[in-house]
Design a protein around this motif. Structure first.
Motif, PDB file in Angstrom:
ATOM      1  N   VAL A  78       8.545 -12.793 -89.863  1.00 55.60           N
ATOM      2  CA  VAL A  78       8.891 -11.835 -90.920  1.00 55.60           C
ATOM      3  C   VAL A  78      10.148 -12.292 -91.653  1.00 55.60           C
ATOM      4  CG1 VAL A  78       9.542  -9.447 -91.397  1.00 55.60           C
ATOM      5  CG2 VAL A  78       7.850  -9.946 -89.621  1.00 55.60           C
ATOM      6  N   ALA A  79      10.097 -12.255 -92.980  1.00 50.31           N
ATOM      7  CA  ALA A  79      11.262 -12.556 -93.813  1.00 50.31           C
ATOM      8  C   ALA A  79      11.433 -11.426 -94.818  1.00 50.31           C
ATOM      9  CB  ALA A  79      11.081 -13.885 -94.546  1.00 50.31           C
ATOM     10  N   THR A  80      12.675 -11.023 -95.042  1.00 51.75           N
ATOM     11  CA  THR A  80      12.959  -9.990 -96.037  1.00 51.75           C
ATOM     12  C   THR A  80      13.807 -10.576 -97.157  1.00 51.75           C
ATOM     13  OG1 THR A  80      14.902  -9.234 -94.811  1.00 51.75           O
ATOM     14  CG2 THR A  80      12.810  -8.114 -94.356  1.00 51.75           C
ATOM     15  N   SER A 112      -3.477 -18.058 -90.629  1.00 55.43           N
ATOM     16  CA  SER A 112      -2.955 -16.696 -90.804  1.00 55.43           C
ATOM     17  C   SER A 112      -2.977 -16.320 -92.284  1.00 55.43           C
ATOM     18  CB  SER A 112      -1.523 -16.594 -90.277  1.00 55.43           C
ATOM     19  OG  SER A 112      -0.667 -17.414 -91.035  1.00 55.43           O
ATOM     20  N   GLY A 113      -2.957 -15.011 -92.535  1.00 55.02           N
ATOM     21  CA  GLY A 113      -2.798 -14.514 -93.895  1.00 55.02           C
ATOM     22  C   GLY A 113      -1.326 -14.257 -94.162  1.00 55.02           C
ATOM     23  N   LEU A 114      -0.963 -14.226 -95.406  1.00 56.61           N
ATOM     24  CA  LEU A 114       0.419 -13.953 -95.796  1.00 56.61           C
ATOM     25  C   LEU A 114       0.472 -12.548 -96.378  1.00 56.61           C
ATOM     26  CD1 LEU A 114       3.232 -15.166 -95.943  1.00 56.61           C
ATOM     27  CD2 LEU A 114       2.637 -16.148 -98.150  1.00 56.61           C
ATOM     28  N   ARG A 115       1.109 -11.639 -95.637  1.00 57.00           N
ATOM     29  CA  ARG A 115       1.241 -10.255 -96.095  1.00 57.00           C
ATOM     30  C   ARG A 115       2.503 -10.156 -96.924  1.00 57.00           C
ATOM     31  NH1 ARG A 115       2.177  -4.822 -92.510  1.00 57.00           N
ATOM     32  NH2 ARG A 115       2.064  -3.382 -94.261  1.00 57.00           N
ATOM     33  N   LEU A 116       2.368  -9.658 -98.149  1.00 57.38           N
ATOM     34  CA  LEU A 116       3.488  -9.539 -99.077  1.00 57.38           C
ATOM     35  C   LEU A 116       3.633  -8.095 -99.516  1.00 57.38           C
ATOM     36  CD1 LEU A 116       2.562 -12.645-101.248  1.00 57.38           C
ATOM     37  CD2 LEU A 116       4.386 -12.511 -99.542  1.00 57.38           C
ATOM     38  N   ASP A 175       6.220 -24.987 -96.206  1.00 56.59           N
ATOM     39  CA  ASP A 175       7.088 -24.248 -97.125  1.00 56.59           C
ATOM     40  C   ASP A 175       6.332 -23.859 -98.386  1.00 56.59           C
ATOM     41  OD1 ASP A 175       9.297 -24.352 -95.474  1.00 56.59           O
ATOM     42  OD2 ASP A 175      10.012 -26.244 -96.327  1.00 56.59           O
ATOM     43  N   VAL A 176       6.433 -22.577 -98.744  1.00 53.96           N
ATOM     44  CA  VAL A 176       5.848 -22.079 -99.985  1.00 53.96           C
ATOM     45  C   VAL A 176       6.926 -21.321-100.754  1.00 53.96           C
ATOM     46  CG1 VAL A 176       3.482 -21.933 -99.127  1.00 53.96           C
ATOM     47  CG2 VAL A 176       4.984 -19.969 -98.866  1.00 53.96           C
ATOM     48  N   ASN A 177       6.833 -21.331-102.054  1.00 45.22           N
ATOM     49  CA  ASN A 177       7.754 -20.570-102.896  1.00 45.22           C
ATOM     50  C   ASN A 177       7.098 -19.243-103.246  1.00 45.22           C
ATOM     51  OD1 ASN A 177       8.594 -19.838-105.963  1.00 45.22           O
ATOM     52  ND2 ASN A 177      10.310 -20.596-104.762  1.00 45.22           N
ATOM     53  N   LEU A 178       7.832 -18.151-103.056  1.00 47.52           N
ATOM     54  CA  LEU A 178       7.332 -16.812-103.375  1.00 47.52           C
ATOM     55  C   LEU A 178       8.045 -16.299-104.619  1.00 47.52           C
ATOM     56  CD1 LEU A 178       7.407 -15.265 -99.788  1.00 47.52           C
ATOM     57  CD2 LEU A 178       5.505 -16.408-100.936  1.00 47.52           C
ATOM     58  N   SER A 179       7.285 -15.683-105.516  1.00 46.94           N
ATOM     59  CA  SER A 179       7.880 -15.151-106.736  1.00 46.94           C
ATOM     60  C   SER A 179       7.065 -13.974-107.246  1.00 46.94           C
ATOM     61  CB  SER A 179       7.984 -16.243-107.813  1.00 46.94           C
ATOM     62  OG  SER A 179       6.730 -16.833-108.050  1.00 46.94           O
ATOM     63  N   VAL A 180       7.690 -13.211-108.133  1.00 46.08           N
ATOM     64  CA  VAL A 180       7.030 -12.088-108.796  1.00 46.08           C
ATOM     65  C   VAL A 180       7.000 -12.397-110.284  1.00 46.08           C
ATOM     66  CG1 VAL A 180       7.116  -9.605-109.257  1.00 46.08           C
ATOM     67  CG2 VAL A 180       7.874 -10.489-107.037  1.00 46.08           C
ATOM     68  N   HIS A 237      13.398  -4.768-102.985  1.00 43.46           N
ATOM     69  CA  HIS A 237      13.171  -5.317-101.660  1.00 43.46           C
ATOM     70  C   HIS A 237      11.755  -5.881-101.568  1.00 43.46           C
ATOM     71  CE1 HIS A 237      16.898  -3.491-100.319  1.00 43.46           C
ATOM     72  NE2 HIS A 237      16.508  -2.396-100.939  1.00 43.46           N
ATOM     73  N   ALA A 238      11.629  -7.008-100.883  1.00 40.81           N
ATOM     74  CA  ALA A 238      10.335  -7.623-100.637  1.00 40.81           C
ATOM     75  C   ALA A 238      10.295  -8.093 -99.191  1.00 40.81           C
ATOM     76  CB  ALA A 238      10.096  -8.793-101.583  1.00 40.81           C
ATOM     77  N   MET A 239       9.070  -8.235 -98.690  1.00 44.71           N
ATOM     78  CA  MET A 239       8.896  -8.710 -97.335  1.00 44.71           C
ATOM     79  C   MET A 239       7.688  -9.635 -97.291  1.00 44.71           C
ATOM     80  SD  MET A 239       8.555  -6.633 -93.736  1.00 44.71           S
ATOM     81  CE  MET A 239       6.933  -5.994 -94.029  1.00 44.71           C
ATOM     82  N   ALA A 240       7.792 -10.694 -96.512  1.00 45.35           N
ATOM     83  CA  ALA A 240       6.680 -11.601 -96.260  1.00 45.35           C
ATOM     84  C   ALA A 240       6.520 -11.744 -94.758  1.00 45.35           C
ATOM     85  CB  ALA A 240       6.947 -12.965 -96.892  1.00 45.35           C
TER      86      ALA A 240
END
Length: 154
Positions: A15-17, A45-49, A111-116, A139-142
């Motif tokens: 988990v990362a916040t 695994s799936g990536l829950r965002l 490593d993946v980059n997460l963005s909105v 706030h976001a969580m992965a």
């Protein structure tokens, strides 16, 4: 509840916040928040965002703003986009809380980059005057989840 009447809990791990304060993004298309890198440990695994923020549309016609998660600058496609829509059809400056959550699958380990990102909605000719994060903390969580299930489309 599953089809067999039982409730199953998806195991979560890694988990990362992410949090941002005073992030005021007045853009109608493109990147609104670069969360940074996330190290995905497992291939299967799936990536829950999830994302909690303030979003706005200001328009005088029927327009909308689509806020969506991207992984390595590509919108999640399996099983579908993880998105939130803000839409109005009257002349108004409407700010509202937005919660976006979903699971993105078929993301390889590493490593993946997460963005909105924000952009126009499906079947819309133009995007509204969008705003992200006005006077609020974001706030976001992965996390990685194992989800053995059948995808049901309506």
């Amino acid at each position: 509840m599953a089809a067999d009447g039982k409730i199953y809990r998806l195991p979560q791990m890694n988990v990362a916040t992410f949090s941002a304060f005073d992030l005021h993004v007045d853009t109608d298309e493109g990147l609104v928040w670069d969360l940074g890198n996330y190290h995905k440990v497992y291939t299967n695994s799936g990536l829950r965002l999830s994302l909690s923020s303030d979003a706005r549309i200001f328009t005088s016609s029927e327009e909308c703003c689509k806020f969506t998660f991207a992984i390595n600058n590509v919108e999640c496609s399996t099983p579908g986009p993880i998105e939130g829509i803000v839409s109005v059809n009257v002349y108004i400056n409407l700010h509202r809380p937005i919660l976006i959550e979903g699971i993105c699958e078929e993301i390889p380990a590493g490593d993946v980059n997460l963005s909105v990102h924000v952009g126009k909605c499906k079947d819309q000719l133009s995007v509204g005057d969008c705003f992200f994060g006005w006077e609020s903390s974001i706030h976001a969580m992965a996390s990685e989840v194992y989800a053995e299930r059948e995808i049901i489309s309506f």
